[in-house]
Design a protein around this motif. Structure first.
Motif, PDB file in Angstrom:
ATOM      1  N   GLU A 209      -2.004  -4.328 -10.975  1.00 42.23           N
ATOM      2  CA  GLU A 209      -0.560  -4.313 -11.175  1.00 42.23           C
ATOM      3  C   GLU A 209       0.156  -4.853  -9.942  1.00 42.23           C
ATOM      4  OE1 GLU A 209       2.752  -3.868 -13.538  1.00 42.23           O
ATOM      5  OE2 GLU A 209       0.624  -3.689 -14.060  1.00 42.23           O
ATOM      6  N   ARG A 210      -0.343  -4.523  -8.769  1.00 43.91           N
ATOM      7  CA  ARG A 210       0.273  -5.036  -7.550  1.00 43.91           C
ATOM      8  C   ARG A 210       0.013  -6.529  -7.370  1.00 43.91           C
ATOM      9  NH1 ARG A 210       1.676  -0.786  -3.319  1.00 43.91           N
ATOM     10  NH2 ARG A 210       2.188  -2.649  -2.093  1.00 43.91           N
ATOM     11  N   VAL A 211      -1.120  -7.017  -7.861  1.00 44.27           N
ATOM     12  CA  VAL A 211      -1.346  -8.470  -7.862  1.00 44.27           C
ATOM     13  C   VAL A 211      -0.347  -9.148  -8.799  1.00 44.27           C
ATOM     14  CG1 VAL A 211      -2.962 -10.302  -8.540  1.00 44.27           C
ATOM     15  CG2 VAL A 211      -3.773  -8.361  -7.180  1.00 44.27           C
ATOM     16  N   ARG A 212      -0.140  -8.566  -9.967  1.00 41.69           N
ATOM     17  CA  ARG A 212       0.776  -9.165 -10.942  1.00 41.69           C
ATOM     18  C   ARG A 212       2.210  -9.205 -10.412  1.00 41.69           C
ATOM     19  NH1 ARG A 212      -2.280  -5.661 -14.429  1.00 41.69           N
ATOM     20  NH2 ARG A 212      -3.848  -6.861 -15.596  1.00 41.69           N
ATOM     21  N   ASN A 213       2.628  -8.172  -9.688  1.00 42.55           N
ATOM     22  CA  ASN A 213       4.010  -8.180  -9.196  1.00 42.55           C
ATOM     23  C   ASN A 213       4.142  -8.776  -7.794  1.00 42.55           C
ATOM     24  OD1 ASN A 213       3.454  -6.155  -7.260  1.00 42.55           O
ATOM     25  ND2 ASN A 213       4.228  -4.506  -8.558  1.00 42.55           N
ATOM     26  N   GLY A 214       3.013  -9.282  -7.256  1.00 48.40           N
ATOM     27  CA  GLY A 214       3.061 -10.017  -5.999  1.00 48.40           C
ATOM     28  C   GLY A 214       3.143  -9.169  -4.750  1.00 48.40           C
ATOM     29  N   THR A 215       2.778  -7.880  -4.820  1.00 46.62           N
ATOM     30  CA  THR A 215       2.915  -7.006  -3.648  1.00 46.62           C
ATOM     31  C   THR A 215       1.585  -6.475  -3.133  1.00 46.62           C
ATOM     32  OG1 THR A 215       3.225  -4.989  -4.973  1.00 46.62           O
ATOM     33  CG2 THR A 215       5.210  -6.284  -4.434  1.00 46.62           C
ATOM     34  N   TRP A 216       0.480  -6.999  -3.617  1.00 46.83           N
ATOM     35  CA  TRP A 216      -0.824  -6.489  -3.178  1.00 46.83           C
ATOM     36  C   TRP A 216      -1.068  -6.740  -1.683  1.00 46.83           C
ATOM     37  CZ3 TRP A 216      -4.832  -9.668  -1.286  1.00 46.83           C
ATOM     38  CH2 TRP A 216      -4.575 -11.044  -1.370  1.00 46.83           C
ATOM     39  N   ASN A 217      -0.419  -7.743  -1.132  1.00 50.59           N
ATOM     40  CA  ASN A 217      -0.587  -8.081   0.278  1.00 50.59           C
ATOM     41  C   ASN A 217       0.717  -7.941   1.066  1.00 50.59           C
ATOM     42  OD1 ASN A 217       0.728 -10.210  -0.929  1.00 50.59           O
ATOM     43  ND2 ASN A 217      -0.579 -11.808  -0.063  1.00 50.59           N
ATOM     44  N   GLN A 218       1.664  -7.190   0.512  1.00 47.05           N
ATOM     45  CA  GLN A 218       2.963  -6.998   1.161  1.00 47.05           C
ATOM     46  C   GLN A 218       3.314  -5.513   1.163  1.00 47.05           C
ATOM     47  OE1 GLN A 218       5.932  -9.437  -0.738  1.00 47.05           O
ATOM     48  NE2 GLN A 218       4.549 -11.196  -0.901  1.00 47.05           N
ATOM     49  N   HIS A 253      -2.649  -3.117   6.102  1.00 45.13           N
ATOM     50  CA  HIS A 253      -2.659  -3.494   4.694  1.00 45.13           C
ATOM     51  C   HIS A 253      -2.004  -2.399   3.853  1.00 45.13           C
ATOM     52  CE1 HIS A 253      -5.807  -6.347   5.933  1.00 45.13           C
ATOM     53  NE2 HIS A 253      -6.437  -5.313   6.474  1.00 45.13           N
ATOM     54  N   PRO A 254      -1.371  -2.765   2.735  1.00 45.04           N
ATOM     55  CA  PRO A 254      -0.959  -1.742   1.771  1.00 45.04           C
ATOM     56  C   PRO A 254      -2.188  -1.116   1.126  1.00 45.04           C
ATOM     57  CG  PRO A 254      -0.572  -3.937   0.889  1.00 45.04           C
ATOM     58  CD  PRO A 254      -0.996  -4.122   2.317  1.00 45.04           C
ATOM     59  N   THR A 255      -2.036   0.089   0.602  1.00 44.38           N
ATOM     60  CA  THR A 255      -3.168   0.788   0.000  1.00 44.38           C
ATOM     61  C   THR A 255      -2.850   1.206  -1.435  1.00 44.38           C
ATOM     62  OG1 THR A 255      -2.439   2.982   0.742  1.00 44.38           O
ATOM     63  CG2 THR A 255      -3.870   1.731   2.234  1.00 44.38           C
ATOM     64  N   GLY A 256      -3.918   1.537  -2.159  1.00 46.14           N
ATOM     65  CA  GLY A 256      -3.808   2.125  -3.481  1.00 46.14           C
ATOM     66  C   GLY A 256      -4.542   3.448  -3.505  1.00 46.14           C
ATOM     67  N   PRO A 257      -4.375   4.231  -4.581  1.00 48.11           N
ATOM     68  CA  PRO A 257      -4.942   5.581  -4.609  1.00 48.11           C
ATOM     69  C   PRO A 257      -6.393   5.632  -5.062  1.00 48.11           C
ATOM     70  CG  PRO A 257      -3.679   5.190  -6.602  1.00 48.11           C
ATOM     71  CD  PRO A 257      -3.546   3.940  -5.757  1.00 48.11           C
ATOM     72  N   ARG A 301      -6.117  -4.841   0.109  1.00 48.68           N
ATOM     73  CA  ARG A 301      -6.478  -6.197   0.536  1.00 48.68           C
ATOM     74  C   ARG A 301      -7.768  -6.166   1.347  1.00 48.68           C
ATOM     75  NH1 ARG A 301      -2.119  -9.543   3.967  1.00 48.68           N
ATOM     76  NH2 ARG A 301      -2.287  -7.645   5.246  1.00 48.68           N
ATOM     77  N   MET A 302      -8.588  -7.166   1.134  1.00 45.75           N
ATOM     78  CA  MET A 302      -9.855  -7.319   1.833  1.00 45.75           C
ATOM     79  C   MET A 302      -9.756  -8.527   2.764  1.00 45.75           C
ATOM     80  SD  MET A 302     -13.485  -8.569   0.191  1.00 45.75           S
ATOM     81  CE  MET A 302     -13.365  -7.447  -1.185  1.00 45.75           C
ATOM     82  N   ARG A 303     -10.043  -8.302   4.028  1.00 45.79           N
ATOM     83  CA  ARG A 303     -10.069  -9.400   4.991  1.00 45.79           C
ATOM     84  C   ARG A 303     -11.503  -9.818   5.238  1.00 45.79           C
ATOM     85  NH1 ARG A 303     -10.617 -10.166  10.508  1.00 45.79           N
ATOM     86  NH2 ARG A 303     -10.889  -7.920  10.888  1.00 45.79           N
ATOM     87  N   LEU A 304     -11.755 -11.130   5.172  1.00 40.20           N
ATOM     88  CA  LEU A 304     -13.090 -11.657   5.435  1.00 40.20           C
ATOM     89  C   LEU A 304     -13.181 -12.075   6.893  1.00 40.20           C
ATOM     90  CD1 LEU A 304     -12.508 -12.184   2.319  1.00 40.20           C
ATOM     91  CD2 LEU A 304     -14.294 -13.922   2.469  1.00 40.20           C
ATOM     92  N   ALA A 305     -14.298 -11.775   7.531  1.00 36.12           N
ATOM     93  CA  ALA A 305     -14.556 -12.240   8.883  1.00 36.12           C
ATOM     94  C   ALA A 305     -15.636 -13.312   8.845  1.00 36.12           C
ATOM     95  CB  ALA A 305     -14.989 -11.074   9.773  1.00 36.12           C
TER      96      ALA A 305
END
Length: 349
Positions: A209-218, A253-257, A301-305
């Motif tokens: 849902e956060r991807v759909r509304n554009g806030t998964w990384n904000q 990063h923002p988080t989910g439950p 969000r997942m950060r790749l190294a």
């Protein structure tokens, strides 16, 4: 909702191809983040395995040492359908008195052994290094480079992969039947898998849902922020430029439950979204609320190294490092069509 019917953050994947044509196409090396102590009451073993899951190898090591499998320590589960290197600990008091290096069995070999002071506990690792080959690549190769650059710079949604839900979603089906009263789960491993699947399904739904509304990384007011590479979280009561900048730099990063008993830590519209999505999952949220699992948070969000990619004739080679508890298949989901459908049902990444 299908917990794997998940939107991509960066648009439709640009290519398709075959993953895990052989175990050597999916290589995982555990990154503990510490070295052996050099002395102590345990052996710290580095084990290379192929076509074998972690629990099975632990049992075989226990048989060789003539100890109960619960006395064999390991930090995390690794894929069966892969070539992996991971650490195990064995008490020095075991029946195996010689050097463990070179000891082997069906599907595994001990490649190094050093003395260590502590038994390895679950979660006692920093992350994993992946090297993945995608065979018979087809699609828009020009767009592939741009997609990989975007992922390197801004990460991907931190979805749980198919491994968490079991063969044909069996773990999640058991959870739904258990919470609705259709069946009892007496085996503690079966209960554990069901609980993990239930929490993962709700998390994936919130992340989608956060991807759909554009806030998964904000970050949003009311969010709970996660400090990159740690379990540390803090409430975001109000946004300012400092927090926005730290989020843009992927420092936080923002988080989910991860659903459980107690109240959500998030607030405002963020909490409203999470409750609405959890309610839509039926008995999962209400069932988890009756367990001894507390509400927890997981980065959206997942950060790749150390992310690198290269075309090798008809194939694509990917290399990256991920923090513990995250899924390489979530990275493939942003690059490759039908990535989730190619995960072996007995993988335990």
């Amino acid at each position: 909702m299908n917990p794997l019917d998940l939107p991509c953050a960066w648009g439709a994947p640009p290519v398709r191809g075959r993953v895990r044509v052989s175990p050597e196409d999916f290589v995982v090396r555990e990154w503990l983040g510490f070295a052996a102590d050099g002395d102590g009451d345990h052996w710290l073993l580095t084990v290379r395995k192929r076509g074998a899951n972690t629990h099975w190898v632990a049992k075989q090591l226990g048989k060789l040492a003539q100890i109960h499998p619960r006395d064999v320590g390991f930090a995390g589960l690794k894929d069966r359908d892969a070539v992996t290197e991971q650490a195990f600990t064995i008490p020095v008091r075991s029946a195996m008195t010689g050097d463990w290096a070179g000891v082997s069995g069906d599907g595994f070999e001990v490649v190094a052994a050093e003395r260590h002071r502590r038994k390895l506990k679950r979660g006692a690792l920093r992350g994993n290094d992946f090297e993945i080959v995608v065979r018979d690549l087809a699609g828009d190769r020009a767009a592939l480079d741009g997609r990989c650059k975007l992922i390197a710079a801004q990460g991907v949604p931190n979805y749980f992969g198919p491994q968490r839900f079991g063969n044909d979603g069996a773990n999640l089906t058991r959870a739904r039947q258990w919470f609705s009263g259709e069946r009892e789960l007496h085996d503690r491993f079966e209960r554990g898998f069901a609980l993990s699947a239930a929490r993962s399904a709700i998390f994936n739904a919130v992340a989608a849902e956060r991807v759909r509304n554009g806030t998964w990384n904000q970050l949003q007011a009311g969010d709970v922020a996660n400090l990159d590479g740690s379990n540390s979280v803090f409430k975001v009561d109000a946004l300012d430029e400092v927090l926005r900048d730290r989020c843009d730099r992927m420092d936080i990063h923002p988080t989910g439950p991860l659903w459980g008993r107690g109240e959500l830590v998030s607030q405002g519209e963020v909490a409203s979204l999470e409750r609405r999505v959890a309610d839509a999952e039926g008995s999962l949220a209400s069932g988890l609320a009756t367990t001894d699992l507390d509400q927890e948070r997981r980065s959206l969000r997942m950060r790749l190294a150390e992310f690198a990619w290269a075309l090798e004739g008809p194939d694509l080679r990917l290399r990256f490092r991920l923090s513990r508890g995250v899924f390489a298949t979530a990275v493939l989901h942003e690059i490759l069509e039908d990535a989730f459908s190619q995960v072996h049902p007995e993988s335990d990444e």
